[in-house]
Every structure is written in structure tokens, then in C-alpha cells.
Scaffold this motif. Structure first.
Motif, PDB file in Angstrom:
ATOM      1  N   ARG A  42      15.982  -4.616 -20.545  1.00 56.46           N
ATOM      2  CA  ARG A  42      14.832  -3.978 -19.906  1.00 56.46           C
ATOM      3  C   ARG A  42      13.830  -5.044 -19.485  1.00 56.46           C
ATOM      4  O   ARG A  42      13.665  -6.076 -20.135  1.00 56.46           O
ATOM      5  CB  ARG A  42      14.139  -3.003 -20.868  1.00 56.46           C
ATOM      6  CG  ARG A  42      14.947  -1.804 -21.262  1.00 56.46           C
ATOM      7  CD  ARG A  42      14.988  -0.726 -20.215  1.00 56.46           C
ATOM      8  NE  ARG A  42      13.689  -0.167 -19.871  1.00 56.46           N
ATOM      9  CZ  ARG A  42      13.123   0.871 -20.483  1.00 56.46           C
ATOM     10  NH1 ARG A  42      13.740   1.450 -21.516  1.00 56.46           N
ATOM     11  NH2 ARG A  42      11.957   1.344 -20.076  1.00 56.46           N
ATOM     12  N   ALA A  43      13.159  -4.784 -18.367  1.00 55.84           N
ATOM     13  CA  ALA A  43      12.100  -5.671 -17.882  1.00 55.84           C
ATOM     14  C   ALA A  43      10.924  -4.812 -17.457  1.00 55.84           C
ATOM     15  O   ALA A  43      11.103  -3.741 -16.876  1.00 55.84           O
ATOM     16  CB  ALA A  43      12.594  -6.524 -16.709  1.00 55.84           C
ATOM     17  N   ASP A  45       8.503  -5.549 -15.248  1.00 54.48           N
ATOM     18  CA  ASP A  45       8.177  -5.632 -13.822  1.00 54.48           C
ATOM     19  C   ASP A  45       9.029  -6.715 -13.182  1.00 54.48           C
ATOM     20  O   ASP A  45       9.905  -7.306 -13.843  1.00 54.48           O
ATOM     21  CB  ASP A  45       6.678  -5.899 -13.616  1.00 54.48           C
ATOM     22  CG  ASP A  45       6.170  -7.104 -14.400  1.00 54.48           C
ATOM     23  OD1 ASP A  45       6.968  -8.042 -14.672  1.00 54.48           O
ATOM     24  OD2 ASP A  45       4.973  -7.135 -14.738  1.00 54.48           O
ATOM     25  N   ALA A  49      11.570  -9.409 -14.823  1.00 55.02           N
ATOM     26  CA  ALA A  49      12.989  -9.401 -14.452  1.00 55.02           C
ATOM     27  C   ALA A  49      13.466 -10.801 -14.079  1.00 55.02           C
ATOM     28  O   ALA A  49      14.569 -11.217 -14.452  1.00 55.02           O
ATOM     29  CB  ALA A  49      13.215  -8.435 -13.290  1.00 55.02           C
ATOM     30  N   SER A  70      15.736  -6.314  -4.073  1.00 55.49           N
ATOM     31  CA  SER A  70      15.313  -6.466  -5.470  1.00 55.49           C
ATOM     32  C   SER A  70      15.245  -7.937  -5.867  1.00 55.49           C
ATOM     33  O   SER A  70      14.292  -8.371  -6.524  1.00 55.49           O
ATOM     34  CB  SER A  70      16.280  -5.716  -6.391  1.00 55.49           C
ATOM     35  OG  SER A  70      16.293  -4.338  -6.098  1.00 55.49           O
ATOM     36  N   SER A  74      11.597 -10.089  -6.495  1.00 56.50           N
ATOM     37  CA  SER A  74      11.358 -10.678  -7.819  1.00 56.50           C
ATOM     38  C   SER A  74      11.296 -12.201  -7.798  1.00 56.50           C
ATOM     39  O   SER A  74      10.984 -12.822  -8.819  1.00 56.50           O
ATOM     40  CB  SER A  74      12.459 -10.227  -8.793  1.00 56.50           C
ATOM     41  OG  SER A  74      13.733 -10.598  -8.312  1.00 56.50           O
ATOM     42  N   VAL A 151      19.930  -6.412 -10.886  1.00 55.68           N
ATOM     43  CA  VAL A 151      18.519  -6.088 -11.102  1.00 55.68           C
ATOM     44  C   VAL A 151      18.258  -4.725 -10.470  1.00 55.68           C
ATOM     45  O   VAL A 151      18.420  -4.553  -9.256  1.00 55.68           O
ATOM     46  CB  VAL A 151      17.607  -7.165 -10.472  1.00 55.68           C
ATOM     47  CG1 VAL A 151      16.140  -6.795 -10.655  1.00 55.68           C
ATOM     48  CG2 VAL A 151      17.905  -8.529 -11.092  1.00 55.68           C
ATOM     49  N   VAL A 210      14.437  -2.314 -14.526  1.00 56.07           N
ATOM     50  CA  VAL A 210      13.061  -2.757 -14.302  1.00 56.07           C
ATOM     51  C   VAL A 210      12.147  -1.557 -14.145  1.00 56.07           C
ATOM     52  O   VAL A 210      12.402  -0.662 -13.334  1.00 56.07           O
ATOM     53  CB  VAL A 210      12.972  -3.661 -13.060  1.00 56.07           C
ATOM     54  CG1 VAL A 210      11.571  -4.272 -12.955  1.00 56.07           C
ATOM     55  CG2 VAL A 210      14.029  -4.749 -13.105  1.00 56.07           C
TER      56      VAL A 210
END
Length: 216
Positions: A42-43, A45, A49, A70, A74, A151, A210
Motif C-alpha cells: 500500500r502507498a 500517494d 508509491a 501512473s 509518480s 502501480v 495507491v
């Protein structure tokens, strides 16, 4: 994702497929993915990420990536291509002649050590759906790459495969089509769709979920 690309979407479609999932739904989806042999992290934001993904890639690794909003948003692509810590496949391909080295380019892009990317839908039952116009990233996702890191913003979580295909055609395609026309002057299309129901190689695929709207 730019507001310009979202502007023409039907508001109900935008709400249905562009809204972050609840924490409970994310937790259920993560558990289903893990049960299907797909690792989950899990991230919070996009910046988180980036930290998570780069921490998974050993220095010196051969790294490839598909076209991904994505990854762009990021900052992962910039880091892979400019940091000097990795061997970026896409930079090598850009320096090659597509007319005389087409076979070499095909082989090089088909089986990298690490493949980065995203998908267009993740089901609560633990399946991944990725659509493509050319299909170039789908082979590495399915089996070619040694390791795959995806991601995925949690707005991409759907109930099942049928809803995942609806998301691709009603939400992802219009946005990608607008992006492709603006960037390249060409139309996009859902020519090929990969569905990953389970991964049999331990730790081969990692999904970074994310808690921020990322990509289409």
C-alpha cells in the motif's frame, strides 16, 4: 490525470470509475490478490508509491516500462531513466533503428528483468485487467518479465471482470484516446486485453495500491 481529459466524460461514469475505493474494499481486494499469488503493498500517494517501487528494484537491474500515466505522475519513469541506478530498456530502444533492428528491439522489450506499469482494473476477487492498443506491455506482464511491479490507484478497483471490462471501455478508453490524440495525433483502441487471474511464480508480480487517483 489532467482535468482537460476528464471534462467530456459522463459524470456518472466518472463517479463510478474515477472515485477512490473505501479502505474496506481495498483491504478485501488486497487479500484476494495475495490469495491469487500476487503480492500487494500500500502507498498513501504518488510520492509514497515512488519510494515503494524504487525500493523493490535492485541497483543495476534492467528495467522496462510501458506507457503509463501512473508511472509518469509518480515520477518513477524519470527516476528509472535519469538516476543512473538502473539499466533502462526504453532508453536503449530509443537509440536503435526500428527498420534494421526490429527483431532485436522485440526481443529486448519482451523479457526485461523488471517490468513496470499499471492495469486498468483490479477486481475484488483478485484479478488484474490490462488493455492495450499494441499489446507490447502485455507479454512481459503475462510471463516475459522476471518481475512485474504495477502501480494502481484504488479508483481502479471493481467488483468483477464484467465491471472491469466496462471500466476499460467506458472510462479508460475515452481518456486514453484523448491523450493519444493530444500527444501523438492518433486514436487509441482496445485491441488486446490481458486478464491475470493468478500468478504461479512466487513474488513475481507486485501490485502497489495507491490511495490517490492515478492514471486511467
Amino acid at each position: 490525470m489532467s482535468t482537460e481529459l476528464q471534462f467530456d466524460l459522463d459524470p456518472s461514469v466518472k463517479r463510478e470509475f474515477g472515485t477512490l475505493a473505501s479502505d474496506g474494499r481495498v483491504t478485501r481486494t488486497a487479500a484476494a490478490l495475495e490469495a491469487n499469488g500476487i503480492s500487494v503493498l500500500r502507498a498513501a500517494d504518488a510520492a509514497d508509491a515512488k519510494r515503494v517501487v524504487l525500493g523493490l528494484i535492485p541497483d543495476g537491474s534492467e528495467v522496462h516500462h510501458g506507457a503509463s500515466e501512473s508511472l509518469e505522475a509518480s515520477g518513477i519513469i524519470d527516476e528509472v531513466e535519469k538516476s543512473g541506478h538502473f539499466d533502462p530498456v526504453r532508453l536503449r530502444i530509443r537509440s536503435m533503428d526500428r527498420n534494421t533492428q526490429a527483431d532485436e528491439i522485440r526481443r529486448l522489450s519482451a523479457a526485461p528483468d523488471v517490468m513496470l506499469g499499471s492495469v486498468h482494473a483490479v477486481t475484488e476477487t483478485g484479478a488484474l485487467l490490462a488493455a492495450s492498443m499494441s499489446g507490447s506491455q502485455l507479454g512481459p506482464y503475462a510471463s516475459g518479465a522476471g518481475r512485474v511491479i504495477l502501480v494502481v490507484g484504488t479508483q481502479k478497483i471493481v467488483s468483477d471482470l464484467d465491471e472491469g471490462l466496462r471500466r476499460i471501455n467506458e472510462y479508460s478508453l475515452p481518456l486514453e484516446d484523448a491523450r493519444a490524440q493530444a500527444a501523438y495525433g492518433v486514436r487509441s483502441a482496445v485491441n488486446k486485453v490481458l486478464i491475470i487471474n493468478r500468478e504461479i511464480v512466487p513474488e513475481r508480480i507486485t501490485v502497489v495500491l495507491v490511495d490517490e487517483v492515478l492514471g486511467f
